[in-house]
Enzyme design. Structure first.
Site, mmCIF file in Angstrom:
data_model
loop_
_atom_site.group_PDB
_atom_site.id
_atom_site.type_symbol
_atom_site.label_atom_id
_atom_site.label_comp_id
_atom_site.label_asym_id
_atom_site.label_seq_id
_atom_site.Cartn_x
_atom_site.Cartn_y
_atom_site.Cartn_z
ATOM 1 N N GLU A 26 -6.441 -5.976 9.215
ATOM 2 C CA GLU A 26 -5.257 -6.883 8.912
ATOM 3 C C GLU A 26 -4.101 -7.037 10.050
ATOM 4 O O GLU A 26 -4.163 -6.163 10.960
ATOM 5 C CB GLU A 26 -4.552 -6.242 7.734
ATOM 6 C CG GLU A 26 -3.974 -4.807 8.022
ATOM 7 C CD GLU A 26 -2.862 -4.802 7.166
ATOM 8 O OE1 GLU A 26 -2.048 -5.176 7.042
ATOM 9 O OE2 GLU A 26 -2.814 -3.491 6.352
ATOM 10 N N LYS A 32 -0.176 3.552 -0.219
ATOM 11 C CA LYS A 32 1.293 4.144 0.514
ATOM 12 C C LYS A 32 1.959 5.036 -0.589
ATOM 13 O O LYS A 32 2.108 4.744 -1.458
ATOM 14 C CB LYS A 32 2.039 3.255 1.089
ATOM 15 C CG LYS A 32 1.478 2.538 2.493
ATOM 16 C CD LYS A 32 2.136 0.988 2.713
ATOM 17 C CE LYS A 32 1.410 0.511 1.695
ATOM 18 N NZ LYS A 32 2.270 -0.996 1.699
#
Ligand code: PSU
Ligand code: MN
Length: 285
Positions: A5, A137
């Site tokens: 990404e 995360k």
């Protein structure tokens, strides 16, 4: 081929760590015997692989917007440069039949918000690729994120772990239902998914490397501080994730940056090995 990404480069990491991340991830994929391709929107074109000067524009970070899956049509029609999140990168890579994707951490269900769930989850539910990450995360609500992945039918497999890793931390106490210990095993699971026409990703989660992983209490404190800062500044929408990542970096005295770079490289290496394992049986692309 392994897709990578670009939002982590243009929004997630500061300069010059973003350059280091791009180099370490690309080299790790190559060392494994696969070909890296950074996904992005370049002047309105969905790109798989960036030219040198294009990558430089993204690493300078200015004027590069964050493009999630829902933003892709607008970014293309308006001819802009956009750094793609996990969701938008999966949309591009999936449309081009790329089998494997690597990132640091996926988005998920946010804590502390009436309703904020990353578009990454919905895209994982409709893109049958192998996605390698270090979990979601630590700034997120991890139990809720795991529940949503279950609801969406996304297969989550721990690579050499029985627990969901916490991105910055190796352990979260959240048990997984599946584990694999070799890239070949992961390739077999993904081939099985494809053969029964599953539409979801095979989400491979791997712990951050031991020498750079952070202790849980340090991360918990940093996240608490970061969330309070975000609330004070009234941060919302797409700005939340980049803001929290930068705030955690400040709160850990920069230690989280080393962790982030280490796990990005490790995930790229595993993704490369899986791509090679998939292609060995002529089923890779
Ligand atoms: N993980 C990182 N750094 C990042 C991101 C993830 O270590 O910058 C980015 C990814 O691109 C991910 C996005 O898809 O954050 C999620 O943003 P949101 O919560 O707005 O969906
Ligand atoms: Mn959001």
């Amino acid at each position: 081929m392994v897709a990578l990404e670009s939002s982590v480069l243009a929004q997630g990491l500061p300069i010059p760590a973003n350059r280091e991340a791009a180099e370490r991830m690309s080299s790790a994929v190559e060392r494994a015997g696969a070909v890296p391709a950074i996904t992005a929107v370049v002047g309105g074109r969905c790109a798989l692989g960036l030219e040198r000067d294009e990558l430089e524009r993204f690493l300078r970070r200015d004027g590069i917007r964050k493009v999630a899956a829902r933003d892709l049509p607008v970014a293309c029609a308006q001819g802009v440069d956009g750094a793609t999140t996990v969701a938008a990168s999966l949309a591009i890579a999936g449309a081009n039949d790329i089998p494997v994707f690597a990132t640091g951490g996926i988005g998920g269900v946010h804590r502390d918000a009436p309703f904020d769930e990353s578009g990454d989850l919905a895209e994982l539910a409709r893109t049958p690729m192998v996605v390698v990450c270090a979990g979601a995360k630590s700034i997120l609500d991890l139990p809720a994120t795991l529940e949503r992945l279950e609801t969406l039918g996304v297969t989550v497999v721990g690579y050499r772990t029985d627990e969901l890793p916490g991105f910055f931390t190796r352990s979260t106490g959240l048990r997984l239902t599946a584990r694999a210990d070799t890239p070949d095993e992961l390739a077999r699971i993904h081939r099985a998914a494809r053969s029964i026409k599953r539409t979801q990703a095979t989400l491979v989660v791997q712990m951050p490397p031991a020498d750079v992983a952070l202790p849980r209490d340090l991360v918990d404190d940093a996240v608490t501080t970061a969330l309070a800062e975000a609330r004070r500044h009234g941060i919302h929408g797409a700005a939340v994730t980049p803001f929290l990542l930068a705030a955690v970096e400040r709160a850990t005295g920069g230690r989280s940056l080393r962790t982030n770079l280490g796990l990005l490289e490790e995930n790229a290496a595993l993704a490369g090995a899986i791509a090679v394992a998939l292609s060995r049986d002529g089923d890779g692309e």
